[in-house]
Design a protein around this motif. Structure first.
Motif, short mmCIF file in Angstrom:
data_model
loop_
_atom_site.label_atom_id
_atom_site.label_comp_id
_atom_site.label_asym_id
_atom_site.label_seq_id
_atom_site.Cartn_x
_atom_site.Cartn_y
_atom_site.Cartn_z
N SER A 39 -5.68 -2.96 -0.80
CA SER A 39 -4.18 -2.59 -1.34
C SER A 39 -3.55 -4.09 -1.36
CB SER A 39 -3.51 -1.79 -0.67
OG SER A 39 -2.08 -1.53 -0.81
N GLY A 40 -2.83 -4.38 -2.40
CA GLY A 40 -2.26 -5.54 -2.60
C GLY A 40 -3.18 -6.88 -3.07
N LYS A 58 -5.70 -6.59 -7.75
CA LYS A 58 -6.46 -5.49 -8.60
C LYS A 58 -5.70 -5.20 -9.93
CE LYS A 58 -6.99 -1.87 -5.95
NZ LYS A 58 -6.20 -2.28 -4.79
N SER A 59 -4.45 -4.82 -9.48
CA SER A 59 -3.50 -4.25 -10.72
C SER A 59 -3.27 -5.29 -11.54
CB SER A 59 -2.36 -3.49 -10.42
OG SER A 59 -2.83 -2.34 -9.38
N ARG A 91 -10.00 10.66 -0.82
CA ARG A 91 -10.31 9.44 -1.61
C ARG A 91 -11.86 9.52 -2.44
NH1 ARG A 91 -8.00 4.71 1.01
NH2 ARG A 91 -7.26 5.22 3.09
N ILE A 145 -11.69 9.25 -6.54
CA ILE A 145 -12.57 8.16 -7.24
C ILE A 145 -13.41 8.90 -8.08
CG2 ILE A 145 -14.55 6.35 -6.81
CD1 ILE A 145 -11.69 5.56 -6.02
N PRO A 183 -8.72 1.11 -8.47
CA PRO A 183 -8.11 1.74 -7.28
C PRO A 183 -9.02 1.12 -6.05
CG PRO A 183 -10.48 2.65 -8.13
CD PRO A 183 -9.99 1.51 -9.23
N ILE A 184 -8.64 1.38 -4.93
CA ILE A 184 -9.01 0.76 -3.88
C ILE A 184 -10.46 0.91 -3.72
CG2 ILE A 184 -9.14 0.41 -1.19
CD1 ILE A 184 -6.28 1.30 -1.20
N PRO A 208 -12.86 2.46 -1.64
CA PRO A 208 -13.31 1.76 -0.44
C PRO A 208 -14.71 1.92 -0.13
CG PRO A 208 -12.01 3.38 0.46
CD PRO A 208 -11.91 3.68 -1.23
N LYS A 224 4.31 -4.18 -1.02
CA LYS A 224 4.95 -2.95 -1.07
C LYS A 224 5.42 -2.71 0.39
CE LYS A 224 1.80 -1.30 -4.64
NZ LYS A 224 0.66 -0.06 -4.87
N LEU A 274 3.78 -1.93 2.97
CA LEU A 274 3.09 -0.75 3.44
C LEU A 274 2.20 -1.28 4.66
CD1 LEU A 274 1.32 0.56 0.29
CD2 LEU A 274 3.26 1.51 1.40
N ILE A 288 1.94 4.92 8.44
CA ILE A 288 0.97 5.27 7.60
C ILE A 288 -0.39 5.30 8.37
CG2 ILE A 288 0.01 4.88 5.19
CD1 ILE A 288 2.17 3.23 4.44
N LYS A 289 -0.87 6.44 8.22
CA LYS A 289 -2.24 6.61 9.04
C LYS A 289 -3.38 6.34 7.79
CE LYS A 289 -0.49 8.85 12.56
NZ LYS A 289 0.34 8.01 12.81
N GLU A 290 -4.79 6.13 8.31
CA GLU A 290 -5.85 5.73 7.38
C GLU A 290 -5.72 4.93 6.34
OE1 GLU A 290 -6.17 9.97 6.62
OE2 GLU A 290 -8.00 10.35 7.31
N PHE A 291 -5.06 3.66 6.92
CA PHE A 291 -4.58 2.62 5.70
C PHE A 291 -5.91 1.77 5.77
CE2 PHE A 291 -2.79 -0.89 3.75
CZ PHE A 291 -1.76 -0.16 2.70
S1 PPS Z 1 -8.41 5.00 -2.99
O1 PPS Z 1 -8.86 5.04 -1.47
O2 PPS Z 1 -9.34 4.17 -3.96
O3 PPS Z 1 -8.28 6.45 -3.26
O4 PPS Z 1 -7.00 4.77 -3.10
P1 PPS Z 1 -6.01 4.19 -4.46
O5 PPS Z 1 -6.05 5.75 -5.25
O6 PPS Z 1 -6.32 3.10 -5.15
O7 PPS Z 1 -4.60 4.25 -3.86
C1 PPS Z 1 -4.28 3.19 -2.97
C2 PPS Z 1 -2.57 2.94 -3.19
O8 PPS Z 1 -1.94 3.90 -2.50
C3 PPS Z 1 -1.02 3.42 -1.61
N1 PPS Z 1 -1.39 4.00 -0.10
C4 PPS Z 1 -2.56 3.66 0.44
N2 PPS Z 1 -3.61 2.71 0.26
C5 PPS Z 1 -4.54 2.65 1.19
N3 PPS Z 1 -4.62 3.49 2.33
C6 PPS Z 1 -3.58 4.49 2.57
N4 PPS Z 1 -3.56 5.06 3.69
C7 PPS Z 1 -2.55 4.34 1.64
N5 PPS Z 1 -1.26 5.13 1.87
C8 PPS Z 1 -0.90 5.00 0.42
C9 PPS Z 1 -1.26 1.90 -1.89
O9 PPS Z 1 -0.15 1.33 -2.37
C10 PPS Z 1 -2.48 1.70 -2.75
O10 PPS Z 1 -1.97 0.74 -3.89
P2 PPS Z 1 -2.46 -0.58 -4.37
O11 PPS Z 1 -2.35 -0.56 -5.92
O12 PPS Z 1 -4.09 -0.63 -3.86
O13 PPS Z 1 -1.77 -1.36 -3.55
#
Ligand code: PPS
Length: 569
Positions: free
Chosen positions: A402-403, A406-407, A448, A452, A473-474, A476, A512, A514, A523-526
């Motif tokens: 995240s961050g 990608k976008s 997740r 995906i 998407p992330i 992972p 963001k 986050l 926020i869990k499971e980040f």
């Molecule tokens: S995944 O794992 O591919 O299904 O995730 P994705 O659909 O790309 O969603 C990621 C965006 O959701 C926000 N977010 C989180 N990310 C990771 N882990 C946790 N727990 C979480 N909670 C919310 C985050 O803003 C991600 O956005 P991006 O655009 O990646 O920054």
């Protein structure tokens, strides 16, 4: 060999009984057949798998696996089994009748369950396919698709599976037998194929028929073939084009709804028995018949002539004679095809050949395919299904924390591709998808994965329809990314782009806010903080965003797409 064209036994009941049985069977426990089981059931019911009377019992199964024979000693090389889940097996008692339904819920048959057992799949793989190696498509199917429990028992056929495509070209064994009787064909040589026919095939089948002084049955498989093969719709259009090249009174074509296993030697014997049931007297067996490709060590599963050897060993008992496939090559000097082993002046003439790989390359790059190699009508059909890469759909799949950017890069790429024009572009950004497609999902592993897989499904549909899907998407987990790749690659290219911004940099940017919340446990499971991220091992492209501006990152993707021939420079 005498040609007996009396009907083979079928497992169907009369029309009146079938109507009655259909009503009664509606009350029974039902099993929803898989596509492969539907193919097997059709050939069981119509006598294509004669002498089988149903899915194999345990004793027959064990005997077939170990000895290529049913328990009573009859030659039968392939286990035809009804695999079900453990949960379903628990609901079934021995002696019980179950209904077998197609994928729309239509009852095709009933089965009296006489046997229920947990097979030793590793043993089955070793004995039937030669190795317990998942690089073999049937071993992969056995371990990853087939249910854990097998049910066996006799079948009562109610109706044939419904086919909406090419109905006039499909024949049961008895329909073909009746046809051969009607037209007075006393000897018939069958040609099995899962590929389009080019000139070399036409020559070799024509010669095989002449050699055996027989008529020719082109008998292509339209059930299930090797994953990645050209779809049967395209192939049948190609076969129809080639059919005109044979003298019409000597040759016919019929489609066989067989689910192949790619089991080389055993498969050849199985194919022979099936053709014998379809009223044929001869069968063409080539080099590496029904070969599954390379094993996980990069070697062939079977020797090139193992299939011919096993067939020859059993042909007397089978009652169908092998015609060995001649390797036909084009001799430019004489402008004709000749069997490679009959050319005596090899060093003085120019021999031309185009391999399967070379053909695919020429199709994907829109290059010339010469008339000596194939028929223009066949090439036209293939070009429609396999347009040059620059006209096919494809998917660019960004993955990263995240961050990571990608976008931003995905958006820049989208705009650049739209500026070029030619194909519609869809951006499936993580946030957009979560809002529109996956709004009920959270961030557990299961959710997740579901998220995906949905992105993969949409991307594969876009790719199939000739568009460009950009996903961001992330994503992972490596296994889920691989599954999406497989979904998409059926239809076009999949370009994985790892946006390799480090977790430290993403956290430092924290656009963001986050990461702060994740560190605080709010926020869990980040991903990257309290949930794993599998770094892609072999992405098509890795972007180092920390020192490179967005515009340049997007440009790197464009260059990659150009180098793959997906867009024109
Ligand atoms: S995944 O794992 O591919 O299904 O995730 P994705 O659909 O790309 O969603 C990621 C965006 O959701 C926000 N977010 C989180 N990310 C990771 N882990 C946790 N727990 C979480 N909670 C919310 C985050 O803003 C991600 O956005 P991006 O655009 O990646 O920054």
């Amino acid at each position: 060999m005498s040609h007996d064209l009396t009907p083979v036994p079928e497992l169907y009941v009369s029309y009146e009984s079938s109507q009655k049985m259909k009503l009664e069977a509606a009350e029974l426990t039902s099993h929803d057949l898989t596509p492969r089981q539907i193919c097997d059931l059709e050939l069981l019911m119509n006598g294509g798998f004669n002498p089988l009377k149903g899915f194999l019992s345990q004793a027959d199964y064990e005997s077939v696996v170990d000895t290529l024979r049913l328990a009573d000693g009859t030659l039968w090389p392939m286990p035809i089994t009804l695999d079900v889940s453990e949960g379903f097996a628990e609901t079934v008692e021995l002696g019980q009748d179950i209904a077998l339904r197609d994928q729309e819920g239509v009852i095709l048959a009933t089965m009296t369950v006489t046997d229920k057992w947990v097979p030793n799949k590793a043993h089955e793989a070793e004995k039937v396919f030669g190795a317990d190696d998942s690089a073999h498509p049937a071993v992969n199917y056995l371990h990853n698709t087939a249910g854990a429990v097998y049910l066996g028992g006799p079948i009562t056929g109610i109706q044939q599976p419904v086919h909406y495509d090419f109905r006039a070209r499909r024949d049961t064994p008895n329909e073909l037998r009746a046809y051969f009787r009607k037209v007075g064909w006393r000897k018939v040589v069958a040609f099995q194929t899962r590929n389009p026919l080019h000139r070399a095939h036409q020559e070799l089948t024509f010669r095989a028929a002449k050699e055996a002084q027989a008529n020719l049955l082109i008998h292509p498989v339209v059930g299930m073939t090797k994953p990645g093969d050209i779809d049967h719709f395209t192939r049948v259009r190609c076969y129809e084009a080639v059919l005109d090249q044979y003298p019409s009174s000597t040759t016919t074509m019929s489609l066989l709804n067989l689910a192949m296993r790619m089991a080389g030697p055993r498969e050849a014997v199985w194919h022979g028995l099936i053709r014998k049931n379809h009223g044929c007297t001869h069968f063409i067996v080539g080099r590496d018949h029904a070969g599954p490709g390379k094993n996980s060590a990069g070697e062939d599963f079977y020797g090139p002539y193992d299939a011919q050897d096993l067939f020859r060993e059993h042909q007397e008992e089978m009652g169908i004679e092998m015609v060995d496939f001649k390797h036909m090559v084009y001799v430019q000097d004489r402008a004709q095809y000749e069997p490679a082993d009959e050319i005596l002046d090899k060093d003085d003439v120019t021999i031309l050949n185009i391999s399967g790989t070379e053909l695919r390359r020429r199709l994907s790059e829109g290059l010339e395919i010469p008339e000596w190699f194939s028929f223009p009508a066949v090439v036209d059909e293939l070009r429609k299904t396999r347009p040059p890469r620059a006209e096919q759909g494809f998917t660019v799949f960004f993955t990263g924390y995240s961050g990571s950017g990608k976008s931003t890069v995905a958006n820049a790429l989208m705009v650049k591709l739209m500026e070029m024009g030619g194909r519609p572009v869809t951006l499936l950004d993580g946030d957009i998808v979560r809002k529109n497609l996956s709004s009920e999902l959270g961030f557990s592993k299961e959710h997740r994965d579901l998220n995906i897989r949905r992105i993969g499904y949409v991307a594969s549909e876009i790719t199939k329809n000739g568009g460009i899907a950009i996903c961001a998407p992330i994503a992972p987990y490596a296994t889920t990314r691989r599954a999406v790749r497989e979904d998409v690659e059926q239809f076009g290219a999949f370009i994985e782009v790892h946006v390799a911004t480090s977790i430290e940099e993403c956290e430092r940017r924290d656009r963001k806010g986050l990461y702060k919340l994740a560190r605080a446990g709010k926020i869990k499971e980040f991903t990257g903080i309290s949930d794993p991220y599998d770094v892609p091992e072999n992405p098509e492209l890795r972007l180092e965003t920390e020192s490179v501006p967005v515009d340049n990152c997007a440009h790197q993707v464009i260059l990659k797409l150009e180098s793959l021939g997906l867009i024109k420079a």
